[in-house]
Design a protein around this motif. Structure first.
Motif, mmCIF file in Angstrom:
data_model
loop_
_atom_site.group_PDB
_atom_site.id
_atom_site.type_symbol
_atom_site.label_atom_id
_atom_site.label_comp_id
_atom_site.label_asym_id
_atom_site.label_seq_id
_atom_site.Cartn_x
_atom_site.Cartn_y
_atom_site.Cartn_z
ATOM 1 N N ALA A 100 -70.091 99.263 -40.868
ATOM 2 C CA ALA A 100 -69.418 98.107 -40.277
ATOM 3 C C ALA A 100 -68.540 98.530 -39.114
ATOM 4 O O ALA A 100 -68.351 97.788 -38.166
ATOM 5 N N GLN A 101 -68.026 99.740 -39.190
ATOM 6 C CA GLN A 101 -67.122 100.211 -38.149
ATOM 7 C C GLN A 101 -67.796 100.161 -36.772
ATOM 8 O O GLN A 101 -67.173 99.846 -35.775
ATOM 9 N N GLN A 102 -69.100 100.461 -36.747
ATOM 10 C CA GLN A 102 -69.775 100.475 -35.458
ATOM 11 C C GLN A 102 -70.052 99.076 -34.954
ATOM 12 O O GLN A 102 -70.121 98.847 -33.763
ATOM 13 N N LEU A 103 -70.225 98.135 -35.872
ATOM 14 C CA LEU A 103 -70.331 96.752 -35.451
ATOM 15 C C LEU A 103 -69.034 96.332 -34.784
ATOM 16 O O LEU A 103 -69.019 95.740 -33.730
ATOM 17 N N GLU A 104 -67.946 96.712 -35.412
ATOM 18 C CA GLU A 104 -66.655 96.381 -34.812
ATOM 19 C C GLU A 104 -66.498 97.037 -33.449
ATOM 20 O O GLU A 104 -65.962 96.447 -32.521
ATOM 21 N N LEU A 105 -66.976 98.250 -33.329
ATOM 22 C CA LEU A 105 -66.861 98.937 -32.055
ATOM 23 C C LEU A 105 -67.647 98.202 -30.977
ATOM 24 O O LEU A 105 -67.164 98.006 -29.862
ATOM 25 N N ALA A 106 -68.867 97.772 -31.318
ATOM 26 C CA ALA A 106 -69.681 97.032 -30.341
ATOM 27 C C ALA A 106 -68.974 95.750 -29.925
ATOM 28 O O ALA A 106 -68.964 95.380 -28.749
ATOM 29 N N GLN A 107 -68.381 95.070 -30.912
ATOM 30 C CA GLN A 107 -67.664 93.836 -30.579
ATOM 31 C C GLN A 107 -66.458 94.123 -29.702
ATOM 32 O O GLN A 107 -66.187 93.401 -28.750
ATOM 33 N N ALA A 108 -65.759 95.204 -30.028
ATOM 34 C CA ALA A 108 -64.566 95.540 -29.254
ATOM 35 C C ALA A 108 -64.945 95.908 -27.816
ATOM 36 O O ALA A 108 -64.310 95.470 -26.859
ATOM 37 N N LEU A 109 -66.011 96.685 -27.669
ATOM 38 C CA LEU A 109 -66.468 97.059 -26.326
ATOM 39 C C LEU A 109 -66.863 95.822 -25.533
ATOM 40 O O LEU A 109 -66.638 95.741 -24.319
ATOM 41 N N ALA A 110 -67.450 94.854 -26.240
ATOM 42 C CA ALA A 110 -67.934 93.651 -25.555
ATOM 43 C C ALA A 110 -66.792 92.836 -24.966
ATOM 44 O O ALA A 110 -66.999 92.069 -24.027
ATOM 45 N N THR A 111 -65.600 93.013 -25.491
ATOM 46 C CA THR A 111 -64.469 92.249 -24.966
ATOM 47 C C THR A 111 -63.879 92.884 -23.708
ATOM 48 O O THR A 111 -63.092 92.249 -23.018
ATOM 49 N N LEU A 112 -64.244 94.125 -23.435
ATOM 50 C CA LEU A 112 -63.644 94.806 -22.282
ATOM 51 C C LEU A 112 -64.181 94.211 -20.980
ATOM 52 O O LEU A 112 -65.370 93.928 -20.870
ATOM 53 N N PRO A 113 -63.319 94.069 -19.984
ATOM 54 C CA PRO A 113 -63.831 93.682 -18.668
ATOM 55 C C PRO A 113 -64.712 94.812 -18.113
ATOM 56 O O PRO A 113 -64.544 95.971 -18.498
ATOM 57 N N ALA A 149 -56.782 104.130 -19.685
ATOM 58 C CA ALA A 149 -55.656 103.975 -20.621
ATOM 59 C C ALA A 149 -55.612 102.558 -21.169
ATOM 60 O O ALA A 149 -55.400 102.348 -22.371
ATOM 61 N N ARG A 150 -55.856 101.581 -20.288
ATOM 62 C CA ARG A 150 -55.803 100.197 -20.765
ATOM 63 C C ARG A 150 -56.985 99.898 -21.688
ATOM 64 O O ARG A 150 -56.843 99.193 -22.683
ATOM 65 N N ALA A 151 -58.156 100.457 -21.342
ATOM 66 C CA ALA A 151 -59.326 100.239 -22.195
ATOM 67 C C ALA A 151 -59.093 100.846 -23.575
ATOM 68 O O ALA A 151 -59.403 100.237 -24.604
ATOM 69 N N ARG A 152 -58.525 102.037 -23.599
ATOM 70 C CA ARG A 152 -58.227 102.667 -24.894
ATOM 71 C C ARG A 152 -57.255 101.816 -25.699
ATOM 72 O O ARG A 152 -57.409 101.645 -26.917
ATOM 73 N N GLY A 153 -56.241 101.309 -25.005
ATOM 74 C CA GLY A 153 -55.264 100.477 -25.700
ATOM 75 C C GLY A 153 -55.920 99.248 -26.315
ATOM 76 O O GLY A 153 -55.669 98.900 -27.475
ATOM 77 N N THR A 154 -56.786 98.604 -25.534
ATOM 78 C CA THR A 154 -57.486 97.412 -26.035
ATOM 79 C C THR A 154 -58.346 97.764 -27.245
ATOM 80 O O THR A 154 -58.306 97.078 -28.278
ATOM 81 N N LEU A 155 -59.125 98.828 -27.101
ATOM 82 C CA LEU A 155 -60.038 99.196 -28.188
ATOM 83 C C LEU A 155 -59.267 99.560 -29.452
ATOM 84 O O LEU A 155 -59.633 99.162 -30.561
ATOM 85 N N GLN A 156 -58.197 100.317 -29.269
ATOM 86 C CA GLN A 156 -57.429 100.731 -30.454
ATOM 87 C C GLN A 156 -56.798 99.531 -31.145
ATOM 88 O O GLN A 156 -56.764 99.454 -32.368
ATOM 89 N N ALA A 157 -56.332 98.575 -30.340
ATOM 90 C CA ALA A 157 -55.734 97.380 -30.930
ATOM 91 C C ALA A 157 -56.793 96.582 -31.692
ATOM 92 O O ALA A 157 -56.574 96.145 -32.819
ATOM 93 N N LEU A 158 -57.982 96.426 -31.084
ATOM 94 C CA LEU A 158 -59.040 95.624 -31.721
ATOM 95 C C LEU A 158 -59.605 96.307 -32.958
ATOM 96 O O LEU A 158 -60.005 95.652 -33.913
ATOM 97 N N LEU A 159 -59.642 97.621 -32.910
ATOM 98 C CA LEU A 159 -60.236 98.346 -34.030
ATOM 99 C C LEU A 159 -59.222 98.643 -35.128
ATOM 100 O O LEU A 159 -59.563 99.238 -36.153
#
Lengths: 163, 252
Positions: A100-113, A149-159
């Protein structure tokens, strides 16, 4: 040797990395391989523009990034390119069951600009240096690092890794 | 002086700092739990991304994509499946590194000859000592040691006398790198970084004479080297980023 032969032969061993980059950019397997096909066709058509002293991988990665941007524009940002219901297909496409973690990762990546997603793909997935990514994206190194840095912040928050 | 700004912390994680800067960051991290936790979070995210996308490297490339790269006048005997070559190092098997002979087109062969000539000249100029013996152990010295210290497989230099193959952390904690000495006599081996330098548990002749393929030589994966890797490998082979970070960290 004609430059088109050099490019064609040089691309063969790069195909797995090109597919990985495309997967990180486009998300879905089918979209990613469509992207790879466009990239290969463009690279072969433009092989005369490649200079043998330039790294072929960076050259073709730049083509991939630009082709991906073109594709995004063609579809329209508002359209559902990475809509949540498609994320499920991303996982199903891969054939094997994934955690499931990778599903979440795909979803989190999809939110990135796109600006952020491409630096994640180039630096964190493909392993380019900041300088290489900046040259490829034609932006200052500081722009790469701030987007990263901002992308990492977003991903870490979403994950939920930022707890 | 005792603080690390966000850019520097990120650059540390990404292997972008030189050894002195990295050491300074590490000294601060040892004292600052909050910063150390942020580094762990970043590393965890990076590992998650690699776990999600690196398996793509091991997938067979779809035939319709490989076919786009076939030579226009390709011989009819050439099955497209032969192009399903796995590159990128991680999890690769020696068989999948075998390149179709057709890759060595005349131009490439000429370039390879020039490279060999240049490498040969280098060999002649630098003397032939690449190995020193200490007791019953062999260590890299001279250009081999320098190549192991500096060269990155992710930034291959076709002219370099030593080609680096895979880099990984062995079960005993040492970082090991497979390599091929391109200059005659062509040899392949495995080097593991110890406090006494790059120890060479394996060093032997490289390419079977009947193939003579430079590309195969470049992979450095002779059966002896592959066996030595299999005996030591724990976890994954380093990707480009980990390899660079390891160099920054002095291969420790």
């Amino acid at each position: 040797m004609h430059s088109s032969d050099a490019v064609r032969e040089g691309l063969i061993p790069l195909l797995p990395r090109l597919r990985r980059l495309a997967r990180a950019l486009a998300g879905q397997v089918a979209d990613a391989d469509d992207l790879v096909q466009v990239v290969l066709e463009r690279a072969l058509a433009r092989s005369a523009q490649w200079r043998p002293d330039a790294a072929l991988d960076k050259w073709v990665f730049a083509i991939a990034r630009n082709a991906w941007r073109d594709e995004l524009r063609a579809r329209g940002r508002a359209q559902h390119l990475f809509a949540p219901e498609e994320v499920g297909e991303t996982v199903a496409d891969a054939g094997a069951a994934r955690p499931a973690q990778q599903l979440e990762l795909a979803q989190a990546l999809a939110t990135l600009p796109p600006d952020h997603r491409e630096v994640v793909a180039l630096v964190l997935v493909e392993g380019l240096s900041y300088d290489e990514a900046a040259a490829l994206l034609e932006v200052p190194v500081g722009t790469v690092t701030s987007r990263l840095a901002r992308a990492r912040g977003t991903l870490q928050a979403l994950l939920g890794n930022d707890a | 002086m005792n603080t690390i700004d966000d850019d520097t912390l990120q650059a540390y994680v990404d292997g972008e700092l030189d050894a002195a800067e990295a050491a300074r960051v590490e000294a601060v991290l040892a004292q600052d739990d909050a910063l150390a936790r942020r580094v762990r979070q970043m590393c965890a995210l990076d590992a998650q991304l690699r776990a999600a996308f690196d398996p793509v490297l091991d997938e067979a490339v779809p035939a319709h994509l490989s076919a786009l790269l076939q030579a226009p006048a390709a011989p009819a005997t050439k099955p497209a499946a032969r192009f399903s070559v796995v590159a990128g190092g991680r999890g690769a098997h020696p068989a999948s590194h075998r390149a179709p002979r057709r890759w060595l087109m005349p131009g490439a062969a000429l370039a390879a000859s020039v490279a060999l000539l240049a490498a040969g000249l280098w060999w002649w100029q630098s003397g032939s000592s690449l190995v020193r013996t200490q007791g019953d152990r062999q260590f890299a010295t001279g250009t081999l040691a320098r190549a192991l210290d500096r060269e990155l497989a992710s930034e291959p230099d076709a002219q370099a006398p030593v080609a680096i193959g895979l880099t990984f952390r062995a079960a005993d904690g040492h970082i090991c790198r497979s390599f091929t000495v391109r200059t005659p006599p062509v040899r392949a081996g495995l080097a593991c970084h110890t406090t006494a330098g790059w120890e060479l548990p394996v060093l032997g002749p490289s390419v079977p004479a009947e193939t003579g393929e430079l590309r195969q030589a470049a992979s450095g994966l002779t059966p002896a080297v592959q066996a030595a890797i299999d005996a030591r490998l724990r976890g994954n082979v380093f990707d480009a980023q980990q390899e660079r970070a390891a160099r920054v960290a002095g291969w420790r």
